[in-house]
Write a protein that holds these residues in place. Structure first.
Motif, PDB file in Angstrom:
ATOM      1  N   TYR A  82       0.844  -1.197   0.000  1.00  0.00           N
ATOM      2  CA  TYR A  82       0.000   0.000   0.000  1.00  0.00           C
ATOM      3  C   TYR A  82       0.884   1.253   0.000  1.00  0.00           C
ATOM      4  N   SER A  83       1.943   1.222   0.797  1.00  0.00           N
ATOM      5  CA  SER A  83       2.844   2.380   0.864  1.00  0.00           C
ATOM      6  C   SER A  83       3.475   2.646  -0.499  1.00  0.00           C
ATOM      7  N   ALA A  84       3.933   1.580  -1.149  1.00  0.00           N
ATOM      8  CA  ALA A  84       4.546   1.744  -2.476  1.00  0.00           C
ATOM      9  C   ALA A  84       3.517   2.337  -3.443  1.00  0.00           C
ATOM     10  N   CYS A  85       2.282   1.863  -3.342  1.00  0.00           N
ATOM     11  CA  CYS A  85       1.228   2.318  -4.243  1.00  0.00           C
ATOM     12  C   CYS A  85       0.915   3.800  -4.012  1.00  0.00           C
ATOM     13  N   GLU A  86       0.921   4.200  -2.751  1.00  0.00           N
ATOM     14  CA  GLU A  86       0.595   5.596  -2.430  1.00  0.00           C
ATOM     15  C   GLU A  86       1.614   6.582  -3.001  1.00  0.00           C
ATOM     16  N   THR A  87       2.855   6.112  -3.231  1.00  0.00           N
ATOM     17  CA  THR A  87       3.858   7.018  -3.812  1.00  0.00           C
ATOM     18  C   THR A  87       3.469   7.426  -5.231  1.00  0.00           C
ATOM     19  N   GLY A 129       4.339 -20.899  -3.065  1.00  0.00           N
ATOM     20  CA  GLY A 129       5.331 -21.297  -4.078  1.00  0.00           C
ATOM     21  C   GLY A 129       5.082 -20.559  -5.387  1.00  0.00           C
ATOM     22  N   ALA A 130       3.823 -20.515  -5.813  1.00  0.00           N
ATOM     23  CA  ALA A 130       3.478 -19.803  -7.051  1.00  0.00           C
ATOM     24  C   ALA A 130       3.699 -18.301  -6.868  1.00  0.00           C
ATOM     25  N   ALA A 131       3.356 -17.807  -5.677  1.00  0.00           N
ATOM     26  CA  ALA A 131       3.534 -16.370  -5.426  1.00  0.00           C
ATOM     27  C   ALA A 131       5.013 -16.001  -5.503  1.00  0.00           C
ATOM     28  N   ILE A 132       5.876 -16.839  -4.939  1.00  0.00           N
ATOM     29  CA  ILE A 132       7.319 -16.541  -4.963  1.00  0.00           C
ATOM     30  C   ILE A 132       7.813 -16.506  -6.407  1.00  0.00           C
ATOM     31  N   MET A 133       7.331 -17.482  -7.198  1.00  0.00           N
ATOM     32  CA  MET A 133       7.706 -17.551  -8.616  1.00  0.00           C
ATOM     33  C   MET A 133       7.356 -16.233  -9.323  1.00  0.00           C
ATOM     34  N   ASN A 134       6.189 -15.683  -8.992  1.00  0.00           N
ATOM     35  CA  ASN A 134       5.741 -14.415  -9.573  1.00  0.00           C
ATOM     36  C   ASN A 134       6.515 -13.223  -9.010  1.00  0.00           C
ATOM     37  N   GLN A 135       6.856 -13.319  -7.721  1.00  0.00           N
ATOM     38  CA  GLN A 135       7.348 -12.135  -7.012  1.00  0.00           C
ATOM     39  C   GLN A 135       8.841 -11.902  -7.147  1.00  0.00           C
ATOM     40  N   VAL A 136       9.622 -12.986  -7.262  1.00  0.00           N
ATOM     41  CA  VAL A 136      11.075 -12.788  -7.319  1.00  0.00           C
ATOM     42  C   VAL A 136      11.467 -11.862  -8.483  1.00  0.00           C
ATOM     43  N   PRO A 137      10.907 -12.068  -9.691  1.00  0.00           N
ATOM     44  CA  PRO A 137      11.278 -11.138 -10.781  1.00  0.00           C
ATOM     45  C   PRO A 137      10.827  -9.695 -10.515  1.00  0.00           C
ATOM     46  N   LEU A 138       9.801  -9.512  -9.660  1.00  0.00           N
ATOM     47  CA  LEU A 138       9.328  -8.160  -9.373  1.00  0.00           C
ATOM     48  C   LEU A 138      10.336  -7.364  -8.542  1.00  0.00           C
ATOM     49  N   CYS A 139      11.286  -8.061  -7.918  1.00  0.00           N
ATOM     50  CA  CYS A 139      12.344  -7.360  -7.173  1.00  0.00           C
ATOM     51  C   CYS A 139      13.181  -6.510  -8.125  1.00  0.00           C
ATOM     52  N   ARG A 140      13.099  -6.791  -9.427  1.00  0.00           N
ATOM     53  CA  ARG A 140      13.847  -6.007 -10.416  1.00  0.00           C
ATOM     54  C   ARG A 140      12.910  -5.149 -11.270  1.00  0.00           C
ATOM     55  N   CYS A 141      11.688  -4.957 -10.780  1.00  0.00           N
ATOM     56  CA  CYS A 141      10.720  -4.135 -11.506  1.00  0.00           C
ATOM     57  C   CYS A 141      11.260  -2.718 -11.693  1.00  0.00           C
ATOM     58  N   SER A 142      10.860  -2.056 -12.764  1.00  0.00           N
ATOM     59  CA  SER A 142      11.419  -0.732 -13.077  1.00  0.00           C
ATOM     60  C   SER A 142      11.000   0.340 -12.084  1.00  0.00           C
ATOM     61  N   TYR A 143       9.914   0.143 -11.355  1.00  0.00           N
ATOM     62  CA  TYR A 143       9.473   1.177 -10.411  1.00  0.00           C
ATOM     63  C   TYR A 143      10.111   0.932  -9.036  1.00  0.00           C
ATOM     64  N   GLY A 144      10.984   1.827  -8.627  1.00  0.00           N
ATOM     65  CA  GLY A 144      11.800   1.662  -7.422  1.00  0.00           C
ATOM     66  C   GLY A 144      11.046   1.235  -6.166  1.00  0.00           C
ATOM     67  N   PRO A 145      10.011   1.979  -5.746  1.00  0.00           N
ATOM     68  CA  PRO A 145       9.336   1.615  -4.500  1.00  0.00           C
ATOM     69  C   PRO A 145       8.703   0.218  -4.530  1.00  0.00           C
ATOM     70  N   TYR A 146       8.201  -0.188  -5.690  1.00  0.00           N
ATOM     71  CA  TYR A 146       7.607  -1.534  -5.805  1.00  0.00           C
ATOM     72  C   TYR A 146       8.708  -2.591  -5.691  1.00  0.00           C
ATOM     73  N   ALA A 147       9.804  -2.369  -6.402  1.00  0.00           N
ATOM     74  CA  ALA A 147      10.913  -3.320  -6.368  1.00  0.00           C
ATOM     75  C   ALA A 147      11.449  -3.467  -4.937  1.00  0.00           C
TER      76      ALA A 147
END
Lengths: 314, 93
Positions: A82-87, A129-147
């Motif tokens: 939520y915090s990342a989204c509010e930015t 397990g499925a969530a981790i599979m989806n989420q690990v690549p999001l650590c490199r997402c282009s939007y800083g606060p989300y990553a």
């Protein structure tokens, strides 16, 4: 002007330079992120419900403290997100309102009920397990606060998956009834977990743009395939069968083939007709409304303290 | 919750290190902000010290002007040790 800003923006993305909250960004990028991050936050919060269902009935104290800690983590993940989204310029109240009115979605997986203790283990193994599979690549997402939020989330998810697998491992070594409970749970959660990666690539119209913006790094089908490949070996350790008669190793592809997914079921749940959709939202709205007096009391207390301070200063 | 201010949270992960920004949260007052920061950002011994600051009190430069802001540092290569030509046989420098 707009064009040259857009070119500059895309150049930054292509150069792997992160976008930060006050940087210029196309409106569509902002909207896509608000939709995705808020859905993700809502999923964490609604995701507390199916598991919270078993806290009072956990079979022993060790399981209970672990489950409590896990559900508390989900609340924390919701808050990071939520915090990342509010930015991006949207308010918390607006986001919560979107969830409560059904305008915003959350992961469909949480619209399935947790009817046995084994489901708590299966959620850890397959759903997390499925969530981790989806989420690990999001650590490199282009939007800083989300990553950055995702880095924190992923660190904690690994505990979730392991505690779930341990529950299942214990059941797999238990009585015949416990082994049956385990198999029944895997039967019910396998396909909904497979659906967590979203529609097939051919039916996922926004994917290409999200990839170009580096919000998304891998396609739905790529991630789903990785998940299948990972689970087949793990299932062997648990001595369970994954409920897919078409599941078999494909030497040529170097991957497991799997059967067709029932997308009618998926869309039906997305549209609000899953077993628990109404109950989940009702529970959230109820909690929010019944908690109103606590929020009001805290505000009143803060005001009183502030005015006391003001008097002292004067 | 809209009338609750937003707070930025900074955590020192261990003595000897700087406080580092870790995220933000809404709270009605300082005490609640501090307690929630502990619950949200320090559940696994991530910190030994917490700072919270009201987001609205942070002064920041406008990213649109950052080129001009940082421009003075751009062409002063003589501020770096490698700018100076010295013989290879000079040791300990």
């Amino acid at each position: 002007m707009e064009n040259s800003m857009a070119d500059k923006f895309q150049q930054k993305i292509d150069d792997d330079i992160r976008i930060e909250p006050r940087d210029w960004m196309p409106e569509a990028y902002r909207k896509t992120l608000i939709r995705q991050i808020s859905q993700h936050a809502h999923s964490e919060i609604v995701g507390m419900l199916p598991e919270g269902n078993w806290i009072t009935r956990a079979p022993n104290l060790r399981r209970k403290v672990a489950l409590l800690a896990k559900v508390q983590d989900e609340a924390g993940h919701g808050l990071y997100l939520y915090s990342a989204c509010e930015t991006l310029g949207v308010s918390r109240d607006e986001l919560i309102n979107q969830l409560h009115t059904g305008k915003a979605k959350y992961s469909s997986i949480f619209n399935y009920p947790t009817i046995t203790w084994a489901d708590i283990g299966t959620i850890g193994w397959l759903v997390d397990g499925a969530a981790i599979m989806n989420q690990v690549p999001l650590c490199r997402c282009s939007y800083g606060p989300y990553a950055r939020a995702m880095v924190k989330v992923c660190k904690e998810e690994s505990f979730h998956q392991r505690q779930g697998f341990e529950i299942l491992l214990t059941l797999s070594k238990g009585t015949e009834a416990q082994r049956q409970m385990l198999q029944d749970s895997v039967n019910r959660w396998w396909w909904p977990s497979m659906m967590m990666f979203g529609p097939n690539d051919a039916d996922s119209p926004h994917s290409a743009q999200s990839m170009a913006w580096k919000i998304k790094r891998f396609s739905n089908d790529e991630l789903r395939q990785r998940f299948v490949d990972m689970c087949v070996d793990q299932a062997k350790i648990l001595n369970v069968t994954l409920p897919d008669p078409d599941l078999k190793w494909n030497e040529e592809r170097g991957h497991y083939d799997y059967g067709p997914i029932d997308w009618d079921e998926f869309w039906n749940v997305v549209k609000g007709n899953g077993p628990c959709n109404r109950d989940r939202i009702e529970t959230r709205v109820n909690a929010y409304e019944k908690g109103a007096w606590v929020r009001e009391a805290a505000s009143a207390y803060a005001e009183k303290q502030a005015s006391k301070k003001a008097i002292q200063v004067a | 919750m809209n009338d609750w201010p937003l707070w930025e949270v900074f955590i020192r992960s261990k003595a000897g290190l700087h406080h580092r920004h870790v995220g933000s949260l809404h709270a009605s007052d300082e005490a609640m902000a501090l307690e929630n920061a502990r619950d949200v950002y320090c559940r696994r011994m991530e910190g030994v010290s917490i700072w919270i600051v009201k987001s609205e009190e942070i002064v920041a430069n406008n990213p649109e002007n950052s080129e001009a802001l940082f421009d003075p540092a751009e062409n002063k290569i003589y501020r770096h040790p490698t700018f100076y030509d010295l013989p290879d046989n000079l040791k300990h420098m």
